[in-house]
Design a protein around this motif. Structure first.
Motif, mmCIF file in Angstrom:
data_model
loop_
_atom_site.group_PDB
_atom_site.id
_atom_site.type_symbol
_atom_site.label_atom_id
_atom_site.label_comp_id
_atom_site.label_asym_id
_atom_site.label_seq_id
_atom_site.Cartn_x
_atom_site.Cartn_y
_atom_site.Cartn_z
ATOM 1 N N PHE A 153 99.689 98.234 -4.210
ATOM 2 C CA PHE A 153 100.264 99.497 -3.754
ATOM 3 C C PHE A 153 101.631 99.727 -4.400
ATOM 4 C CE2 PHE A 153 103.096 101.723 -0.783
ATOM 5 C CZ PHE A 153 102.383 102.901 -0.570
ATOM 6 N N ASP A 154 102.481 98.713 -4.386
ATOM 7 C CA ASP A 154 103.817 98.867 -4.955
ATOM 8 C C ASP A 154 103.749 99.192 -6.443
ATOM 9 O OD1 ASP A 154 104.998 98.346 -2.513
ATOM 10 O OD2 ASP A 154 105.256 96.194 -2.903
ATOM 11 N N GLU A 155 102.852 98.522 -7.168
ATOM 12 C CA GLU A 155 102.706 98.815 -8.593
ATOM 13 C C GLU A 155 102.226 100.242 -8.802
ATOM 14 O OE1 GLU A 155 100.605 96.760 -12.482
ATOM 15 O OE2 GLU A 155 99.428 96.924 -10.622
ATOM 16 N N ALA A 156 101.296 100.677 -7.958
ATOM 17 C CA ALA A 156 100.760 102.025 -8.089
ATOM 18 C C ALA A 156 101.822 103.075 -7.779
ATOM 19 C CB ALA A 156 99.557 102.203 -7.168
ATOM 20 N N VAL A 157 102.662 102.816 -6.781
ATOM 21 C CA VAL A 157 103.739 103.763 -6.462
ATOM 22 C C VAL A 157 104.709 103.872 -7.636
ATOM 23 C CG1 VAL A 157 105.709 104.218 -4.959
ATOM 24 C CG2 VAL A 157 103.547 103.437 -3.971
ATOM 25 N N GLN A 158 105.044 102.748 -8.256
ATOM 26 C CA GLN A 158 105.921 102.786 -9.412
ATOM 27 C C GLN A 158 105.313 103.624 -10.530
ATOM 28 O OE1 GLN A 158 107.191 98.854 -10.714
ATOM 29 N NE2 GLN A 158 107.467 98.165 -8.599
ATOM 30 N N ALA A 159 104.023 103.479 -10.740
ATOM 31 C CA ALA A 159 103.358 104.262 -11.781
ATOM 32 C C ALA A 159 103.289 105.731 -11.397
ATOM 33 C CB ALA A 159 101.955 103.705 -12.029
ATOM 34 N N ALA A 160 102.989 106.000 -10.134
ATOM 35 C CA ALA A 160 102.888 107.390 -9.679
ATOM 36 C C ALA A 160 104.208 108.123 -9.823
ATOM 37 C CB ALA A 160 102.414 107.429 -8.233
ATOM 38 N N ALA A 161 105.296 107.415 -9.641
ATOM 39 C CA ALA A 161 106.614 108.035 -9.736
ATOM 40 C C ALA A 161 106.891 108.573 -11.132
ATOM 41 C CB ALA A 161 107.696 107.042 -9.325
ATOM 42 N N THR A 162 106.150 108.106 -12.130
ATOM 43 C CA THR A 162 106.383 108.546 -13.509
ATOM 44 C C THR A 162 105.466 109.692 -13.940
ATOM 45 O OG1 THR A 162 104.783 106.998 -14.508
ATOM 46 C CG2 THR A 162 107.013 106.167 -14.071
ATOM 47 N N ILE A 163 104.551 110.128 -13.074
ATOM 48 C CA ILE A 163 103.633 111.220 -13.444
ATOM 49 C C ILE A 163 104.426 112.509 -13.640
ATOM 50 C CG2 ILE A 163 101.637 112.588 -12.727
ATOM 51 C CD1 ILE A 163 100.798 110.189 -10.985
ATOM 52 N N ASP A 164 104.185 113.190 -14.737
ATOM 53 C CA ASP A 164 104.874 114.437 -15.048
ATOM 54 C C ASP A 164 103.924 115.597 -14.795
ATOM 55 O OD1 ASP A 164 106.285 116.579 -16.017
ATOM 56 O OD2 ASP A 164 106.792 115.660 -17.951
ATOM 57 N N PHE A 165 104.113 116.288 -13.672
ATOM 58 C CA PHE A 165 103.223 117.376 -13.315
ATOM 59 C C PHE A 165 103.561 118.687 -14.037
ATOM 60 C CE2 PHE A 165 102.475 114.436 -9.824
ATOM 61 C CZ PHE A 165 101.103 114.535 -9.663
ATOM 62 N N SER A 166 104.512 118.648 -14.948
ATOM 63 C CA SER A 166 104.789 119.834 -15.761
ATOM 64 C C SER A 166 103.968 119.849 -17.033
ATOM 65 C CB SER A 166 106.282 119.902 -16.108
ATOM 66 O OG SER A 166 106.645 118.875 -17.023
ATOM 67 N N LYS A 167 103.224 118.777 -17.281
ATOM 68 C CA LYS A 167 102.452 118.676 -18.517
ATOM 69 C C LYS A 167 100.984 118.397 -18.216
ATOM 70 C CE LYS A 167 106.408 116.837 -21.101
ATOM 71 N NZ LYS A 167 106.944 115.690 -21.876
ATOM 72 N N THR A 168 100.116 119.138 -18.852
ATOM 73 C CA THR A 168 98.672 118.901 -18.752
ATOM 74 C C THR A 168 97.964 119.556 -19.920
ATOM 75 O OG1 THR A 168 96.682 119.180 -17.385
ATOM 76 C CG2 THR A 168 98.313 120.951 -17.300
ATOM 77 N N ASP A 169 96.852 118.992 -20.314
ATOM 78 C CA ASP A 169 96.042 119.584 -21.381
ATOM 79 C C ASP A 169 95.082 120.635 -20.841
ATOM 80 O OD1 ASP A 169 97.230 117.997 -23.311
ATOM 81 O OD2 ASP A 169 95.746 116.387 -23.089
ATOM 82 N N LEU A 170 94.962 120.758 -19.523
ATOM 83 C CA LEU A 170 94.059 121.743 -18.949
ATOM 84 C C LEU A 170 94.620 123.143 -19.115
ATOM 85 C CD1 LEU A 170 92.951 120.144 -15.546
ATOM 86 C CD2 LEU A 170 91.748 120.099 -17.733
ATOM 87 N N ASP A 171 93.752 124.088 -19.437
ATOM 88 C CA ASP A 171 94.175 125.488 -19.484
ATOM 89 C C ASP A 171 94.325 126.043 -18.081
ATOM 90 O OD1 ASP A 171 94.194 125.603 -22.276
ATOM 91 O OD2 ASP A 171 92.046 126.066 -22.348
ATOM 92 N N GLN A 172 93.448 125.600 -17.190
ATOM 93 C CA GLN A 172 93.488 126.039 -15.795
ATOM 94 C C GLN A 172 93.550 124.834 -14.876
ATOM 95 O OE1 GLN A 172 90.108 128.561 -14.911
ATOM 96 N NE2 GLN A 172 91.248 130.405 -15.456
ATOM 97 N N ILE A 226 98.194 127.579 -15.570
ATOM 98 C CA ILE A 226 99.486 126.939 -15.339
ATOM 99 C C ILE A 226 100.467 127.178 -16.480
ATOM 100 C CG2 ILE A 226 98.623 124.730 -16.250
ATOM 101 C CD1 ILE A 226 100.490 123.306 -14.253
ATOM 102 N N HIS A 227 99.992 127.175 -17.721
ATOM 103 C CA HIS A 227 100.898 127.349 -18.854
ATOM 104 C C HIS A 227 101.461 128.769 -18.892
ATOM 105 C CE1 HIS A 227 99.676 123.406 -20.154
ATOM 106 N NE2 HIS A 227 98.404 123.781 -20.227
ATOM 107 N N ALA A 228 100.640 129.747 -18.528
ATOM 108 C CA ALA A 228 101.129 131.118 -18.473
ATOM 109 C C ALA A 228 102.196 131.258 -17.403
ATOM 110 C CB ALA A 228 99.972 132.078 -18.202
#
Length: 588
Positions: A153-172, A226-228
């Protein structure tokens, strides 16, 4: 894992296409000291990014959170007596077996697909259908905590903290899926652990999703460009969308507002629910909403197709659960639930004709046109959630008829599992409805007549050949979608009904289901969806190389919890969102 037949034929065709595609691919805690209005920038980085994007259509006002004292509801869970030593040993053995499967899957995800959305459980590759924001990791955070896997759990939280929700390859971005998996996952893991990093990520996702509400009427865009939006373009809510996608944002947004004491998220979703409540009695089937509605026009009462299954399910699921979450501070949710449950029991549930005339129920689909209501006697694995929903609503609001229906629905799902060669229910099927809920005698001619009616090549071969070729167990008139995609809905309702009634046989049913699923879906690395659960018992169904995040976030969590001590995630303290993320309830 979740749809007012509008004005245009093109939209109707689009929704039909989406439907086919869907089936082929479907507290009282005080805010932490560091999260206050004065220090809101504690949610660093990502949340600030979304706050800096211009708002084109700000709300004229923000509705505050209710301040009434929570209602004292009846207990959802029954009282469990002292557990015999032998029963405890069996239960704990089963619980360890579930955890071993989870650990195997998590270890492979960690090695082969870390921070990707999904592991490919046959090939060992990775997939990113949900934005590339580590869906499996976030979905499984609370499962790791519940299973007492604290280092992981602790390792996963550390990794989750680095997720950048401003970037994605999805168009929608699918706002519904992002809400239930990511926002729900972060909120639940925070509710359980108190780790403020998780709250910061919840706020970040909440700020992102709030931008999907920046439309002229403040209704959300559920398939969001999201990009628009990031580039500052103006947005308009869609004229046609699924009722589940717009009606299933309430729990996550409201819980986020409660934790942060920022009412804007609650205000955003309550606007939707007010409109749905205002139009609930004026649909073609009063009490239920049509499958497709309009956010652009705020029309929730035009259309003639109704279901509690795929693409509508969680809009109904969240009604009693919002009552539980908020401690009954908004009576509107109980009223909406009671109207919907009454209509569903009357019109959508049917007793199927089976060889032994089992006293079970299945939830179908309904068409209401010109005052005439027609039942489509279909069944779906997904709609097995309904037994759990009616159990929660029945307990909270003292509705004995709901508990009765819930019991028969859960028994129906268990029966359907047992009826298939591998002991697993398919995605979709059709049966022959009895004319009465009191039951009907087995009629082989009537069964074969329905098989022939539903067969695409009814004139090309005999009905016996169709039954043999399509591997139809007695009672099943057709099985259009033969897959099992690691779905949780059956064990979800078995778990909830067990906690509410204490029926010991449900523990054995759950174990049989678990063994059947693991035996059929296990791979060297993890577990995989399979293409055809009607395959002969001595043949391994072909694996689809797919393991959606809900396998770790929902299915294995419910299997683990049914074999846990009954005070672990008590239903009188927590309420689950539709992705099996437990939120703290407001209680007196």
């Amino acid at each position: 894992m979740p749809v007012v037949r509008r004005r245009s034929i093109a939209w109707i065709a689009l929704i039909a296409t989406l439907t086919l595609f869907y089936f082929w691919n479907a507290s009282t805690r005080s805010p932490p000291p560091s999260y206050t209005d004065a220090n809101s920038r504690a949610a660093q980085g990502g949340a600030d990014f979304w706050k800096l994007i211009p708002v084109h259509y700000p709300p004229q006002s923000i509705r505050p959170l209710p301040t009434k004292a929570p209602v004292k509801y009846p207990n959802v869970q029954t009282s469990f007596g002292k557990e015999p030593a032998e029963a405890r040993a069996i239960r704990e053995h089963r619980q360890r077996a579930v955890k071993l499967v989870f650990t195997k899957c998590w270890t492979s995800y960690r090695e082969y697909a870390w921070k990707s959305d999904e592991l490919a459980p046959v090939s060992g590759g990775k997939k990113n259908p949900f934005g590339g924001w580590a869906a499996t990791l976030v979905d499984a955070l609370d499962t790791l905590w519940i299973m007492d896997m604290k280092p992981e759990f602790d390792e996963a939280v550390q990794a989750a903290a680095t997720i950048d929700f401003s970037k994605t390859d999805l168009d929608q971005v699918n706002v519904f899926e992002t809400n239930i998996r990511y926002l729900g996952g972060f909120i639940s893991a925070f509710d359980l652990s108190g780790d403020e990093r998780l709250l910061h990520k919840a706020v970040e996702v909440g700020e992102m999703l709030y931008k999907a509400f920046d439309t002229p009427n403040r209704m959300p865009i559920t398939r969001w460009a999201i990009h628009a939006a990031v580039s500052g373009k103006r947005q308009t809510a869609p004229p046609s969308l699924l009722i589940a996608e717009i009606g299933s944002l309430t729990m996550e947004f409201t819980r986020l507002s409660i934790i942060t004491e920022d009412a804007k998220w609650f205000d955003a979703v309550q606007r939707i629910m007010d409109a749905m409540a205002d139009q609930q009695d004026s649909t073609a089937l009063p009490g239920l909403w049509p499958l497709v509605v309009s956010a652009k026009d705020q029309i929730f009462n035009i259309g003639n197709m109704f279901t509690l299954g795929a693409m509508a399910d969680s809009a109904y699921e969240y009604l009693p659960k919002m009552s539980a979450l908020m401690g009954g501070q908004l009576p509107i949710y109980q009223k909406m639930y009671e109207k919907a449950a009454t209509a569903a029991i009357k019109h959508a549930l049917y007793r199927p004709m089976t060889p032994q005339n089992e006293d079970i129920l299945v939830s179908g689909a309904v068409k209401s046109e010109n005052g005439e209501v027609t039942l489509d006697a279909q069944g779906q694995h997904l709609v097995c959630f309904l037994g759990g929903l009616l159990t929660v609503g029945g307990r909270l609001f003292n509705r004995a008829q709901d508990i009765s229906a819930a019991t028969k629905l859960v028994d129906g799902c268990i029966w359907t599992y047992k009826a298939l060669p591998h002991g697993i229910m398919p995605e979709t099927f059709h049966m022959v409805p009895c004319h009465s809920l009191d039951g009907c005698e087995w009629d082989e001619k009537a069964w074969k007549k329905e098989v022939l009616r539903l067969a695409k090549d009814k004139q090309a071969t005999s009905v016996d050949d169709i039954i043999k070729r399509d591997r139809l167990p007695p009672g099943f008139a057709s099985i259009p979608d033969r897959r099992y995609i690691l779905r949780p809905e059956a064990i979800e309702s078995v778990f909830i009904l067990y906690r509410a009634t204490g029926r010991a046989d449900l523990l054995d049913s759950a174990w049989t289901m678990f063994e059947s699923i693991n035996r059929t879906t296990s791979t060297k690395l993890a577990n995989s969806a399979v293409w055809d659960v009607t395959a002969p018992q001595d043949q391994q169904p072909e694996r689809a190389n797919s393991m959606e995040s809900f396998w770790l976030g929902e299915t294995l969590k419910y299997f683990y919890l049914i074999f846990s001590e009954t005070d672990v995630i008590s239903l009188d303290e927590y309420v689950f969102n539709t992705e099996a993320h437990p939120f703290k309830r407001l209680v007196p």
